[in-house]
Design a protein around this motif. Structure first.
Motif, PDB file in Angstrom:
ATOM      1  N   LEU A  63       0.823 -10.847   1.612  1.00 45.97           N
ATOM      2  CA  LEU A  63       0.204 -10.964   0.297  1.00 45.97           C
ATOM      3  C   LEU A  63       0.962 -11.918  -0.615  1.00 45.97           C
ATOM      4  O   LEU A  63       0.372 -12.553  -1.488  1.00 45.97           O
ATOM      5  N   ARG A  91       0.815  -1.215   0.000  1.00 47.94           N
ATOM      6  CA  ARG A  91       0.000   0.000   0.000  1.00 47.94           C
ATOM      7  C   ARG A  91       0.845   1.259   0.000  1.00 47.94           C
ATOM      8  O   ARG A  91       0.458   2.273  -0.592  1.00 47.94           O
ATOM      9  N   ASP A 120       0.720  -6.228   3.339  1.00 44.21           N
ATOM     10  CA  ASP A 120      -0.386  -5.281   3.157  1.00 44.21           C
ATOM     11  C   ASP A 120      -0.159  -4.124   4.138  1.00 44.21           C
ATOM     12  O   ASP A 120      -0.765  -4.033   5.185  1.00 44.21           O
TER      13      ASP A 120
END
Length: 302
Positions: A269, A228, A301
Protein backbone atom coordinates in the motif's frame (compact mmCIF):
# COMPACT_ATOMS: atom_id res chain seq x y z
CA UNK A 1 -8.76 -22.69 -1.13
CA UNK A 2 -10.46 -25.70 -2.74
CA UNK A 3 -11.00 -29.17 -1.30
CA UNK A 4 -10.15 -32.05 -3.59
CA UNK A 5 -10.05 -35.83 -3.40
CA UNK A 6 -7.25 -37.86 -4.95
CA UNK A 7 -8.90 -39.64 -7.86
CA UNK A 8 -5.83 -41.65 -8.82
CA UNK A 9 -2.05 -41.77 -8.58
CA UNK A 10 -0.15 -43.58 -11.29
CA UNK A 11 3.44 -43.78 -12.55
CA UNK A 12 4.10 -41.94 -15.81
CA UNK A 13 7.92 -42.31 -15.94
CA UNK A 14 10.79 -43.51 -13.79
CA UNK A 15 10.37 -41.75 -10.40
CA UNK A 16 7.45 -39.65 -11.68
CA UNK A 17 3.80 -40.05 -10.69
CA UNK A 18 0.72 -38.34 -12.05
CA UNK A 19 -1.73 -37.17 -9.37
CA UNK A 20 -5.32 -36.55 -10.49
CA UNK A 21 -7.43 -34.49 -8.09
CA UNK A 22 -11.22 -34.35 -8.27
CA UNK A 23 -13.17 -31.44 -6.83
CA UNK A 24 -14.93 -32.54 -3.62
CA UNK A 25 -17.69 -29.96 -4.02
CA UNK A 26 -18.24 -29.84 -7.76
CA UNK A 27 -16.46 -27.79 -10.39
CA UNK A 28 -12.93 -26.63 -9.71
CA UNK A 29 -11.68 -23.12 -10.45
CA UNK A 30 -10.81 -22.51 -14.11
CA UNK A 31 -7.22 -22.27 -15.29
CA UNK A 32 -5.18 -21.60 -18.40
CA UNK A 33 -1.99 -23.25 -19.70
CA UNK A 34 1.04 -22.29 -17.61
CA UNK A 35 -0.87 -22.18 -14.32
CA UNK A 36 0.15 -23.97 -11.15
CA UNK A 37 -1.50 -24.78 -7.83
CA UNK A 38 -0.33 -25.21 -4.26
CA UNK A 39 -0.91 -28.60 -2.67
CA UNK A 40 -1.33 -28.42 1.10
CA UNK A 41 0.07 -31.78 2.13
CA UNK A 42 -0.91 -33.67 5.30
CA UNK A 43 2.66 -33.34 6.62
CA UNK A 44 2.11 -29.56 6.86
CA UNK A 45 4.15 -28.76 3.78
CA UNK A 46 2.90 -26.67 0.85
CA UNK A 47 4.30 -27.44 -2.59
CA UNK A 48 3.62 -26.00 -6.04
CA UNK A 49 3.02 -28.03 -9.19
CA UNK A 50 2.13 -27.03 -12.73
CA UNK A 51 -1.27 -28.14 -13.97
CA UNK A 52 -0.77 -30.53 -16.86
CA UNK A 53 -4.26 -31.81 -17.56
CA UNK A 54 -7.03 -30.38 -19.71
CA UNK A 55 -8.27 -26.87 -18.83
CA UNK A 56 -11.68 -27.81 -20.25
CA UNK A 57 -12.07 -30.49 -17.56
CA UNK A 58 -13.54 -28.53 -14.64
CA UNK A 59 -13.92 -31.66 -12.50
CA UNK A 60 -10.24 -32.64 -12.28
CA UNK A 61 -6.77 -31.20 -11.93
CA UNK A 62 -3.68 -33.19 -12.93
CA UNK A 63 -0.14 -32.60 -11.72
CA UNK A 64 3.04 -34.66 -12.06
CA UNK A 65 5.64 -35.07 -9.33
CA UNK A 66 9.18 -36.32 -9.74
CA UNK A 67 10.76 -37.94 -6.70
CA UNK A 68 13.73 -35.88 -5.57
CA UNK A 69 16.22 -37.71 -3.30
CA UNK A 70 17.20 -34.29 -1.94
CA UNK A 71 13.54 -33.46 -1.31
CA UNK A 72 12.65 -31.23 1.61
CA UNK A 73 9.75 -33.58 2.28
CA UNK A 74 7.27 -32.75 -0.47
CA UNK A 75 7.98 -35.18 -3.29
CA UNK A 76 8.96 -37.92 -0.87
CA UNK A 77 5.64 -37.63 0.95
CA UNK A 78 3.65 -37.69 -2.29
CA UNK A 79 5.47 -40.75 -3.62
CA UNK A 80 5.50 -42.72 -0.37
CA UNK A 81 2.35 -41.81 1.51
CA UNK A 82 -0.37 -40.23 -0.63
CA UNK A 83 -3.12 -42.64 -1.61
CA UNK A 84 -6.28 -42.63 -3.70
CA UNK A 85 -9.26 -41.23 -1.78
CA UNK A 86 -7.23 -38.85 0.40
CA UNK A 87 -8.57 -35.31 0.61
CA UNK A 88 -6.23 -32.40 -0.10
CA UNK A 89 -6.74 -28.65 0.07
CA UNK A 90 -5.34 -26.90 -2.99
CA UNK A 91 -5.06 -23.24 -3.88
CA UNK A 92 -6.76 -21.42 -6.69
CA UNK A 93 -4.63 -21.60 -9.85
CA UNK A 94 -2.01 -18.89 -10.37
CA UNK A 95 -0.30 -18.18 -13.65
CA UNK A 96 3.09 -16.46 -13.92
CA UNK A 97 3.86 -18.26 -17.20
CA UNK A 98 0.93 -17.48 -19.50
CA UNK A 99 0.71 -18.52 -23.14
CA UNK A 100 0.63 -15.30 -25.15
CA UNK A 101 -1.05 -15.07 -28.57
CA UNK A 102 1.35 -15.75 -31.45
CA UNK A 103 1.24 -17.06 -35.03
CA UNK A 104 3.44 -20.00 -34.03
CA UNK A 105 5.20 -21.64 -31.09
CA UNK A 106 8.25 -23.67 -30.25
CA UNK A 107 8.15 -25.44 -26.90
CA UNK A 108 11.37 -26.76 -25.35
CA UNK A 109 10.97 -29.02 -22.30
CA UNK A 110 13.50 -30.72 -20.08
CA UNK A 111 12.31 -33.63 -17.93
CA UNK A 112 9.53 -32.65 -15.55
CA UNK A 113 9.52 -29.25 -17.30
CA UNK A 114 7.06 -30.83 -19.72
CA UNK A 115 4.24 -30.20 -17.25
CA UNK A 116 3.40 -26.54 -18.01
CA UNK A 117 4.18 -27.00 -21.73
CA UNK A 118 1.89 -29.98 -22.37
CA UNK A 119 -1.35 -27.97 -22.02
CA UNK A 120 0.24 -25.15 -24.03
CA UNK A 121 0.95 -27.51 -26.91
CA UNK A 122 -2.61 -28.84 -26.65
CA UNK A 123 -4.08 -25.31 -26.69
CA UNK A 124 -2.03 -24.22 -29.69
CA UNK A 125 -2.87 -27.40 -31.62
CA UNK A 126 -6.58 -27.15 -30.84
CA UNK A 127 -6.54 -23.54 -32.06
CA UNK A 128 -4.89 -24.56 -35.32
CA UNK A 129 -1.69 -22.59 -34.60
CA UNK A 130 1.59 -24.12 -35.84
CA UNK A 131 3.45 -25.50 -32.83
CA UNK A 132 6.18 -28.02 -32.14
CA UNK A 133 7.84 -29.47 -29.06
CA UNK A 134 11.45 -30.49 -28.44
CA UNK A 135 11.36 -32.69 -25.34
CA UNK A 136 14.67 -33.61 -23.71
CA UNK A 137 15.48 -36.14 -20.99
CA UNK A 138 18.20 -38.58 -20.04
CA UNK A 139 16.18 -41.49 -21.41
CA UNK A 140 12.68 -42.05 -22.73
CA UNK A 141 11.86 -44.01 -19.58
CA UNK A 142 12.63 -40.95 -17.45
CA UNK A 143 10.37 -38.62 -19.46
CA UNK A 144 6.73 -38.35 -18.31
CA UNK A 145 3.83 -38.42 -20.79
CA UNK A 146 5.88 -39.72 -23.74
CA UNK A 147 3.10 -42.09 -24.87
CA UNK A 148 0.47 -39.37 -24.56
CA UNK A 149 2.57 -36.97 -26.61
CA UNK A 150 3.29 -39.54 -29.30
CA UNK A 151 -0.33 -40.60 -29.68
CA UNK A 152 -1.82 -37.11 -29.71
CA UNK A 153 0.79 -34.93 -31.40
CA UNK A 154 2.84 -37.37 -33.51
CA UNK A 155 5.34 -35.51 -35.69
CA UNK A 156 4.88 -32.22 -33.81
CA UNK A 157 7.04 -33.72 -31.06
CA UNK A 158 10.77 -34.42 -31.20
CA UNK A 159 11.97 -36.64 -28.36
CA UNK A 160 15.64 -36.35 -27.41
CA UNK A 161 17.18 -38.92 -25.03
CA UNK A 162 20.54 -37.38 -24.18
CA UNK A 163 22.20 -40.68 -23.16
CA UNK A 164 21.87 -41.92 -26.74
CA UNK A 165 21.19 -38.79 -28.80
CA UNK A 166 23.25 -36.10 -27.07
CA UNK A 167 21.89 -32.64 -26.31
CA UNK A 168 19.94 -30.73 -28.95
CA UNK A 169 21.62 -27.79 -30.66
CA UNK A 170 19.37 -24.91 -29.66
CA UNK A 171 21.38 -22.39 -31.68
CA UNK A 172 20.76 -24.40 -34.85
CA UNK A 173 17.11 -24.69 -33.87
CA UNK A 174 16.87 -20.91 -33.43
CA UNK A 175 18.23 -20.36 -36.93
CA UNK A 176 15.24 -22.22 -38.44
CA UNK A 177 12.57 -20.62 -36.26
CA UNK A 178 9.74 -18.62 -37.80
CA UNK A 179 10.60 -14.96 -37.10
CA UNK A 180 7.19 -14.34 -35.53
CA UNK A 181 7.02 -17.47 -33.37
CA UNK A 182 7.35 -17.44 -29.60
CA UNK A 183 9.54 -19.89 -27.66
CA UNK A 184 8.48 -21.35 -24.31
CA UNK A 185 11.03 -23.26 -22.29
CA UNK A 186 10.88 -25.05 -18.95
CA UNK A 187 13.45 -27.41 -17.49
CA UNK A 188 16.71 -27.54 -15.56
CA UNK A 189 18.90 -24.46 -15.29
CA UNK A 190 21.54 -25.49 -17.89
CA UNK A 191 18.82 -25.91 -20.51
CA UNK A 192 17.29 -22.52 -19.70
CA UNK A 193 20.72 -20.88 -19.82
CA UNK A 194 21.31 -22.43 -23.26
CA UNK A 195 17.89 -21.25 -24.44
CA UNK A 196 18.59 -17.71 -23.27
CA UNK A 197 21.86 -17.77 -25.23
CA UNK A 198 20.22 -19.17 -28.38
CA UNK A 199 16.87 -17.41 -28.76
CA UNK A 200 16.05 -13.67 -28.95
CA UNK A 201 15.07 -12.37 -25.51
CA UNK A 202 11.90 -10.69 -26.79
CA UNK A 203 10.56 -14.02 -28.08
CA UNK A 204 11.64 -16.33 -25.26
CA UNK A 205 9.58 -17.14 -22.17
CA UNK A 206 11.07 -19.38 -19.47
CA UNK A 207 9.92 -20.85 -16.18
CA UNK A 208 12.57 -21.87 -13.66
CA UNK A 209 12.46 -24.47 -10.89
CA UNK A 210 15.08 -22.56 -8.92
CA UNK A 211 15.95 -18.86 -8.77
CA UNK A 212 18.82 -17.43 -10.77
CA UNK A 213 21.91 -16.87 -8.63
CA UNK A 214 22.22 -13.10 -8.20
CA UNK A 215 23.87 -10.72 -5.79
CA UNK A 216 21.98 -8.03 -3.92
CA UNK A 217 23.05 -5.15 -1.68
CA UNK A 218 23.43 -6.00 2.01
CA UNK A 219 20.06 -6.25 3.72
CA UNK A 220 19.08 -3.56 6.20
CA UNK A 221 16.36 -3.52 8.89
CA UNK A 222 12.97 -1.99 8.16
CA UNK A 223 9.42 -1.94 9.53
CA UNK A 224 6.45 -3.75 8.04
CA UNK A 225 3.21 -1.95 8.84
CA UNK A 226 0.26 -4.33 8.51
CA UNK A 227 -2.69 -2.07 7.72
CA UNK A 228 -5.63 -4.41 8.32
CA UNK A 229 -4.29 -5.97 11.51
CA UNK A 230 -2.92 -2.64 12.81
CA UNK A 231 0.43 -4.21 13.66
CA UNK A 232 3.95 -2.97 13.06
CA UNK A 233 6.54 -5.73 12.70
CA UNK A 234 10.30 -5.02 12.79
CA UNK A 235 12.25 -6.96 10.16
CA UNK A 236 15.90 -7.53 10.97
CA UNK A 237 18.71 -7.49 8.46
CA UNK A 238 19.27 -11.23 8.96
CA UNK A 239 15.65 -12.43 8.60
CA UNK A 240 13.15 -12.49 5.77
CA UNK A 241 10.01 -10.41 5.76
CA UNK A 242 8.02 -13.65 5.55
CA UNK A 243 9.65 -15.10 8.67
CA UNK A 244 9.23 -11.85 10.60
CA UNK A 245 5.51 -11.75 9.79
CA UNK A 246 4.96 -15.40 10.66
CA UNK A 247 6.91 -15.11 13.92
CA UNK A 248 4.70 -12.15 14.84
CA UNK A 249 1.63 -14.37 14.43
CA UNK A 250 0.60 -12.95 11.06
CA UNK A 251 0.19 -16.08 8.99
CA UNK A 252 1.26 -15.77 5.36
CA UNK A 253 0.96 -18.90 3.21
CA UNK A 254 4.19 -19.86 1.48
CA UNK A 255 5.65 -22.61 -0.62
CA UNK A 256 9.01 -22.42 -2.37
CA UNK A 257 10.52 -19.67 -0.16
CA UNK A 258 12.78 -18.90 -3.13
CA UNK A 259 10.77 -16.29 -5.03
CA UNK A 260 9.65 -18.53 -7.89
CA UNK A 261 6.12 -19.68 -7.01
CA UNK A 262 4.17 -16.60 -5.91
CA UNK A 263 2.20 -18.30 -3.13
CA UNK A 264 3.19 -15.69 -0.50
CA UNK A 265 2.15 -12.64 -2.57
CA UNK A 266 1.15 -9.53 -0.58
CA UNK A 267 -0.17 -6.16 -1.71
CA UNK A 268 1.99 -3.10 -0.99
CA UNK A 269 0.00 0.00 0.00
CA UNK A 270 2.91 2.34 0.64
CA UNK A 271 6.71 2.30 0.67
CA UNK A 272 9.26 1.08 -1.85
CA UNK A 273 9.67 -2.69 -2.30
CA UNK A 274 13.08 -4.20 -2.98
CA UNK A 275 12.05 -6.93 -5.43
CA UNK A 276 14.32 -9.99 -5.34
CA UNK A 277 11.99 -12.58 -6.87
CA UNK A 278 12.29 -14.41 -10.19
CA UNK A 279 8.67 -13.88 -11.19
CA UNK A 280 8.73 -10.16 -11.88
CA UNK A 281 6.40 -8.77 -9.23
CA UNK A 282 4.59 -5.51 -10.10
CA UNK A 283 5.36 -2.49 -7.95
CA UNK A 284 2.23 -2.91 -5.82
CA UNK A 285 3.00 -6.55 -4.96
CA UNK A 286 5.76 -8.26 -3.02
CA UNK A 287 6.87 -11.84 -2.38
CA UNK A 288 8.08 -11.63 1.23
CA UNK A 289 9.99 -14.91 1.17
CA UNK A 290 12.84 -13.14 -0.65
CA UNK A 291 11.93 -9.50 -1.25
CA UNK A 292 12.40 -6.69 1.24
CA UNK A 293 11.94 -2.92 1.55
CA UNK A 294 14.11 -0.28 -0.08
CA UNK A 295 12.50 2.27 2.28
CA UNK A 296 12.44 2.43 6.08
CA UNK A 297 8.86 1.13 6.19
CA UNK A 298 6.58 -0.88 4.02
CA UNK A 299 2.80 -0.73 4.43
CA UNK A 300 1.12 -4.04 3.57
CA UNK A 301 -2.50 -5.03 3.04
CA UNK A 302 -2.33 -7.63 5.79
Amino acid sequence: MQQTTIDRIEPVADDVVSVVLRGSAGALAPWEPGAHIDLNLPNWLTRQYSLCGDPADRERYRVAVRYDPLSRGGSEYIHRFLRQGRTLDVSLPRNHFPLLPAPGYLFVAGGIGITPLLPMLRAATDAGVPASLVYVGQSLASMPFVDELRSRFADRVRLVATRSDGRPDLTALASTLDPAALVYCCGPAPMLDAAEAAFPADRLHVERFRPVARSFPASTPFEAVCARSERTVPVGADESLLNALNHAGLRVPSGCREGVCGSCELTVLDGEPDHRDDIGAPEDRIYPCVSRAASDRLVLDL
